[in-house]
Write a protein that holds these residues in place. Structure first.
Motif, PDB file in Angstrom:
ATOM      1  N   ASN A 157       0.829  -1.198   0.000  1.00 11.38           N
ATOM      2  CA  ASN A 157       0.000   0.000   0.000  1.00 11.38           C
ATOM      3  C   ASN A 157       0.869   1.257   0.000  1.00 11.38           C
ATOM      4  O   ASN A 157       0.585   2.217  -0.728  1.00 11.38           O
ATOM      5  CB  ASN A 157      -0.926  -0.010   1.218  1.00 11.38           C
ATOM      6  N   ARG A 164       3.308  10.251  -9.767  1.00  7.92           N
ATOM      7  CA  ARG A 164       2.539  10.480 -10.990  1.00  7.92           C
ATOM      8  C   ARG A 164       1.805  11.823 -10.908  1.00  7.92           C
ATOM      9  O   ARG A 164       1.788  12.595 -11.865  1.00  7.92           O
ATOM     10  CB  ARG A 164       1.533   9.343 -11.190  1.00  7.92           C
ATOM     11  N   THR A 165       1.233  12.138  -9.765  1.00  4.66           N
ATOM     12  CA  THR A 165       0.528  13.400  -9.586  1.00  4.66           C
ATOM     13  C   THR A 165       1.481  14.586  -9.654  1.00  4.66           C
ATOM     14  O   THR A 165       1.146  15.629 -10.216  1.00  4.66           O
ATOM     15  CB  THR A 165      -0.219  13.395  -8.242  1.00  4.66           C
ATOM     16  N   ARG A 205       2.388   1.782  -3.442  1.00  2.10           N
ATOM     17  CA  ARG A 205       1.364   2.248  -4.381  1.00  2.10           C
ATOM     18  C   ARG A 205       1.100   3.739  -4.178  1.00  2.10           C
ATOM     19  O   ARG A 205       0.974   4.495  -5.144  1.00  2.10           O
ATOM     20  CB  ARG A 205       0.079   1.447  -4.194  1.00  2.10           C
ATOM     21  N   LEU A 206       1.048   4.173  -2.926  1.00  3.17           N
ATOM     22  CA  LEU A 206       0.841   5.585  -2.646  1.00  3.17           C
ATOM     23  C   LEU A 206       2.008   6.436  -3.142  1.00  3.17           C
ATOM     24  O   LEU A 206       1.807   7.534  -3.676  1.00  3.17           O
ATOM     25  CB  LEU A 206       0.631   5.802  -1.150  1.00  3.17           C
ATOM     26  N   ARG A 219       3.985   5.754  -5.678  1.00  6.81           N
ATOM     27  CA  ARG A 219       3.874   5.830  -7.137  1.00  6.81           C
ATOM     28  C   ARG A 219       2.787   6.816  -7.553  1.00  6.81           C
ATOM     29  O   ARG A 219       2.960   7.588  -8.499  1.00  6.81           O
ATOM     30  CB  ARG A 219       3.579   4.448  -7.722  1.00  6.81           C
ATOM     31  N   ARG A 220       1.664   6.816  -6.855  1.00  2.00           N
ATOM     32  CA  ARG A 220       0.577   7.735  -7.170  1.00  2.00           C
ATOM     33  C   ARG A 220       1.004   9.186  -6.923  1.00  2.00           C
ATOM     34  O   ARG A 220       0.685  10.079  -7.717  1.00  2.00           O
ATOM     35  CB  ARG A 220      -0.652   7.411  -6.328  1.00  2.00           C
ATOM     36  N   ILE A 221       1.731   9.428  -5.854  1.00  2.00           N
ATOM     37  CA  ILE A 221       2.208  10.782  -5.558  1.00  2.00           C
ATOM     38  C   ILE A 221       3.177  11.249  -6.638  1.00  2.00           C
ATOM     39  O   ILE A 221       3.105  12.400  -7.098  1.00  2.00           O
ATOM     40  CB  ILE A 221       2.851  10.825  -4.156  1.00  2.00           C
TER      41      ILE A 221
END
Length: 133
Positions: free
Chosen positions: A68, A78-79, A71-72, A74-76
């Motif tokens: 988790n 990307r944002t 994943r967070l 990677r999302r940060i």
């Protein structure tokens, strides 16, 4: 007459706890058949199955939390890249807008329509006579 004796509650509680462990281990052993896997003379895994299951549960929770977190991250990332792209796009659009408002740029666009700059010829003065009969 009856003889009075002292109870030993610590020993009784320990015996009940030991019986409960033995029951849990025997139920799991009957269900899974661990004695066939480890052998009947090696009862260590069967006796400590509750601790083994607890450690396994903690490891699964640790792995899930680690996934988790990754994943967070990677999302940060990307944002952040999307935000940087939008920021650069806004900066370019603002620079183009500021450039298009300059007089030289306006003159280039208006010259295509056939209008010219008024600084080349002086303005005409319009005189209105108010006393004409």
């Amino acid at each position: 007459m009856a003889k009075n004796t002292f109870k030993q509650p610590e020993r009784v509680a320990a015996q009940k706890k030991q019986r409960r462990r033995v029951k849990l281990a025997s139920y799991i052993n009957d269900f899974i058949g661990l004695d066939r896997l480890f052998g009947e003379d090696n009862a260590w895994p069967i006796r400590h199955i509750d601790r083994i299951l607890w450690v396994t549960f903690l490891l699964v929770i640790y792995i899930a939390l680690n996934h988790n977190a990754e994943r967070l991250v990677r999302r940060i990332q990307r944002t952040k890249t999307i935000a940087d792209e939008k920021r650069t796009q806004a900066t370019v659009l603002q620079a183009d807008f500021m450039k298009s408002g300059k007089q030289s740029e306006l003159y280039k666009r208006v010259a295509q329509l056939g209008l010219t700059d008024s600084t080349l010829t002086p303005p005409h003065k319009i005189v209105v006579k108010t006393h004409e009969p």
